[in-house]
Design a protein around this motif. Structure first.
Motif, PDB file in Angstrom:
ATOM      1  N   LEU A   1       0.838  -1.205   0.000  1.00 10.23           N
ATOM      2  CA  LEU A   1       0.000   0.000   0.000  1.00 10.23           C
ATOM      3  C   LEU A   1       0.871   1.252   0.000  1.00 10.23           C
ATOM      4  CD1 LEU A   1      -2.722   1.502   0.233  1.00 10.23           C
ATOM      5  CD2 LEU A   1      -2.559   1.174   2.715  1.00 10.23           C
ATOM      6  N   GLY A   2       1.909   1.266   0.826  1.00  9.49           N
ATOM      7  CA  GLY A   2       2.832   2.406   0.844  1.00  9.49           C
ATOM      8  C   GLY A   2       3.482   2.631  -0.506  1.00  9.49           C
ATOM      9  N   ALA A   3       3.860   1.550  -1.184  1.00  9.51           N
ATOM     10  CA  ALA A   3       4.466   1.662  -2.515  1.00  9.51           C
ATOM     11  C   ALA A   3       3.471   2.213  -3.534  1.00  9.51           C
ATOM     12  CB  ALA A   3       4.991   0.304  -2.968  1.00  9.51           C
ATOM     13  N   ILE A   4       2.246   1.711  -3.518  1.00  8.65           N
ATOM     14  CA  ILE A   4       1.208   2.203  -4.443  1.00  8.65           C
ATOM     15  C   ILE A   4       0.971   3.696  -4.219  1.00  8.65           C
ATOM     16  CG2 ILE A   4      -1.292   2.123  -4.932  1.00  8.65           C
ATOM     17  CD1 ILE A   4      -0.008  -0.200  -6.272  1.00  8.65           C
ATOM     18  N   LEU A   5       0.845   4.124  -2.967  1.00 16.08           N
ATOM     19  CA  LEU A   5       0.623   5.539  -2.668  1.00 16.08           C
ATOM     20  C   LEU A   5       1.811   6.378  -3.130  1.00 16.08           C
ATOM     21  CD1 LEU A   5      -1.009   5.261   0.860  1.00 16.08           C
ATOM     22  CD2 LEU A   5      -2.146   5.839  -1.301  1.00 16.08           C
ATOM     23  N   HIS A   6       3.027   5.906  -2.913  1.00 14.14           N
ATOM     24  CA  HIS A   6       4.221   6.627  -3.377  1.00 14.14           C
ATOM     25  C   HIS A   6       4.217   6.755  -4.898  1.00 14.14           C
ATOM     26  CE1 HIS A   6       8.331   8.047  -3.465  1.00 14.14           C
ATOM     27  NE2 HIS A   6       8.568   7.151  -4.399  1.00 14.14           N
ATOM     28  N   GLN A   7       3.867   5.683  -5.587  1.00 15.00           N
ATOM     29  CA  GLN A   7       3.810   5.711  -7.046  1.00 15.00           C
ATOM     30  C   GLN A   7       2.758   6.705  -7.549  1.00 15.00           C
ATOM     31  OE1 GLN A   7       3.128   1.565  -7.931  1.00 15.00           O
ATOM     32  NE2 GLN A   7       5.269   1.009  -7.603  1.00 15.00           N
ATOM     33  N   ARG A   8       1.729   6.954  -6.751  1.00 16.00           N
ATOM     34  CA  ARG A   8       0.684   7.919  -7.109  1.00 16.00           C
ATOM     35  C   ARG A   8       1.040   9.343  -6.702  1.00 16.00           C
ATOM     36  NH1 ARG A   8      -5.175   5.124  -5.728  1.00 16.00           N
ATOM     37  NH2 ARG A   8      -4.965   3.419  -7.222  1.00 16.00           N
ATOM     38  N   GLY A   9       2.191   9.516  -6.054  1.00 13.81           N
ATOM     39  CA  GLY A   9       2.600  10.840  -5.614  1.00 13.81           C
ATOM     40  C   GLY A   9       1.968  11.272  -4.317  1.00 13.81           C
ATOM     41  N   THR A  10       1.449  10.323  -3.546  1.00 15.77           N
ATOM     42  CA  THR A  10       0.831  10.611  -2.258  1.00 15.77           C
ATOM     43  C   THR A  10       1.841  10.347  -1.155  1.00 15.77           C
ATOM     44  OG1 THR A  10      -1.342   9.971  -3.077  1.00 15.77           O
ATOM     45  CG2 THR A  10      -1.051   9.970  -0.697  1.00 15.77           C
ATOM     46  N   LEU A  11       2.010  11.298  -0.282  1.00 17.36           N
ATOM     47  CA  LEU A  11       2.941  11.155   0.831  1.00 17.36           C
ATOM     48  C   LEU A  11       2.314  10.272   1.901  1.00 17.36           C
ATOM     49  CD1 LEU A  11       5.615  12.042   2.126  1.00 17.36           C
ATOM     50  CD2 LEU A  11       4.396  13.993   3.091  1.00 17.36           C
ATOM     51  N   SER A  12       3.013   9.223   2.274  1.00 12.10           N
ATOM     52  CA  SER A  12       2.514   8.350   3.333  1.00 12.10           C
ATOM     53  C   SER A  12       3.521   8.333   4.472  1.00 12.10           C
ATOM     54  CB  SER A  12       2.274   6.931   2.796  1.00 12.10           C
ATOM     55  OG  SER A  12       3.458   6.392   2.270  1.00 12.10           O
ATOM     56  N   PHE A  13       3.036   8.089   5.668  1.00 15.30           N
ATOM     57  CA  PHE A  13       3.862   8.079   6.858  1.00 15.30           C
ATOM     58  C   PHE A  13       3.783   6.725   7.536  1.00 15.30           C
ATOM     59  CE2 PHE A  13       2.732  12.572   6.475  1.00 15.30           C
ATOM     60  CZ  PHE A  13       3.973  13.172   6.621  1.00 15.30           C
ATOM     61  N   HIS A  14       4.899   6.298   8.131  1.00 21.76           N
ATOM     62  CA  HIS A  14       4.912   5.113   8.987  1.00 21.76           C
ATOM     63  C   HIS A  14       4.729   5.656  10.401  1.00 21.76           C
ATOM     64  CE1 HIS A  14       6.571   0.974   9.991  1.00 21.76           C
ATOM     65  NE2 HIS A  14       6.312   1.539  11.147  1.00 21.76           N
ATOM     66  N   GLY A  15       3.525   5.546  10.932  1.00 23.19           N
ATOM     67  CA  GLY A  15       3.290   6.156  12.227  1.00 23.19           C
ATOM     68  C   GLY A  15       2.000   5.709  12.876  1.00 23.19           C
ATOM     69  N   SER A  16       1.740   6.287  14.006  1.00 20.80           N
ATOM     70  CA  SER A  16       0.497   6.106  14.749  1.00 20.80           C
ATOM     71  C   SER A  16      -0.101   7.486  14.976  1.00 20.80           C
ATOM     72  CB  SER A  16       0.760   5.443  16.103  1.00 20.80           C
ATOM     73  OG  SER A  16       1.199   4.126  15.936  1.00 20.80           O
ATOM     74  N   SER A  17      -1.408   7.527  15.171  1.00 25.70           N
ATOM     75  CA  SER A  17      -2.041   8.827  15.377  1.00 25.70           C
ATOM     76  C   SER A  17      -3.057   8.756  16.509  1.00 25.70           C
ATOM     77  CB  SER A  17      -2.721   9.303  14.088  1.00 25.70           C
ATOM     78  OG  SER A  17      -3.737   8.403  13.714  1.00 25.70           O
ATOM     79  N   ILE A  18      -3.285   9.925  17.105  1.00 26.42           N
ATOM     80  CA  ILE A  18      -4.311  10.074  18.140  1.00 26.42           C
ATOM     81  C   ILE A  18      -5.001  11.410  17.916  1.00 26.42           C
ATOM     82  CG2 ILE A  18      -3.064   8.692  19.851  1.00 26.42           C
ATOM     83  CD1 ILE A  18      -2.306  11.391  21.214  1.00 26.42           C
ATOM     84  N   GLU A  19      -6.140  11.576  18.565  1.00 30.25           N
ATOM     85  CA  GLU A  19      -6.812  12.874  18.588  1.00 30.25           C
ATOM     86  C   GLU A  19      -6.660  13.433  19.991  1.00 30.25           C
ATOM     87  OE1 GLU A  19     -11.221  14.873  18.521  1.00 30.25           O
ATOM     88  OE2 GLU A  19     -10.967  12.903  17.610  1.00 30.25           O
ATOM     89  N   SER A  20      -6.261  14.694  20.083  1.00 32.64           N
ATOM     90  CA  SER A  20      -6.114  15.357  21.368  1.00 32.64           C
ATOM     91  C   SER A  20      -6.668  16.772  21.266  1.00 32.64           C
ATOM     92  CB  SER A  20      -4.630  15.391  21.771  1.00 32.64           C
ATOM     93  OG  SER A  20      -4.462  16.105  22.972  1.00 32.64           O
ATOM     94  N   LYS A  21      -7.670  17.077  22.068  1.00 32.59           N
ATOM     95  CA  LYS A  21      -8.278  18.408  22.094  1.00 32.59           C
ATOM     96  C   LYS A  21      -8.750  18.838  20.703  1.00 32.59           C
ATOM     97  CE  LYS A  21      -5.461  19.687  26.016  1.00 32.59           C
ATOM     98  NZ  LYS A  21      -4.405  20.515  26.554  1.00 32.59           N
ATOM     99  N   GLY A  22      -9.353  17.885  19.965  1.00 27.45           N
ATOM    100  CA  GLY A  22      -9.915  18.193  18.656  1.00 27.45           C
ATOM    101  C   GLY A  22      -8.895  18.301  17.533  1.00 27.45           C
TER     102      GLY A  22
END
Length: 125
Positions: A89-110
């Motif tokens: 998936l990361g390779a496909i997104l890169h080939q499409r010119g989409t920046l992808s990150f190897h990470g985790s995310s949270i929501e804090s205070k909106g």
């Protein structure tokens, strides 16, 4: 060793997050040319990505539009889908010119907070 009944594998649907990407099971994966980076498991250039998973499959992502899978040994659908929805998936997104990150995310205070880093850096904790 290829599964004895490849026709059953060809009909199998693999779960993948992008519905507009075609996924085909093939007898042989095309070589990456020219190779811009390679190691024991990966070969790539700007439009081709080839991932070898020993004993499971070799997977190729092409031009951000298609994926080819060469099954090696016994079919391991769970492992194949894990790699499809990760590295491939990361390779496909890169080939499409989409920046992808190897990470985790949270929501804090909106607001969204993204923790990026190498594997094992502690993003999940």
């Amino acid at each position: 060793m290829v599964p004895k009944d490849l026709s059953q594998v060809v009909l199998m649907k693999f779960r993948f997050l992008l519905s507009d990407v075609t996924i085909d099971v093939v007898d042989q994966i095309l070589e990456v040319s020219p190779v811009l980076f390679s190691n024991e498991y990966i070969q790539l250039n700007g439009s081709q990505f080839k991932l070898h998973i020993p004993g499971v499959a070799t997977i190729s992502a092409l031009n951000g539009q298609s994926i080819q899978i060469q099954i090696i040994g016994k079919l391991d659908k769970i492992n194949i889908e894990l790699y499809l929805n990760g590295s491939v998936l990361g390779a496909i997104l890169h080939q499409r010119g989409t920046l992808s990150f190897h990470g985790s995310s949270i929501e804090s205070k909106g607001r969204g907070v993204l923790f990026c880093g190498d594997s094992g850096a502690g993003k999940s904790t």
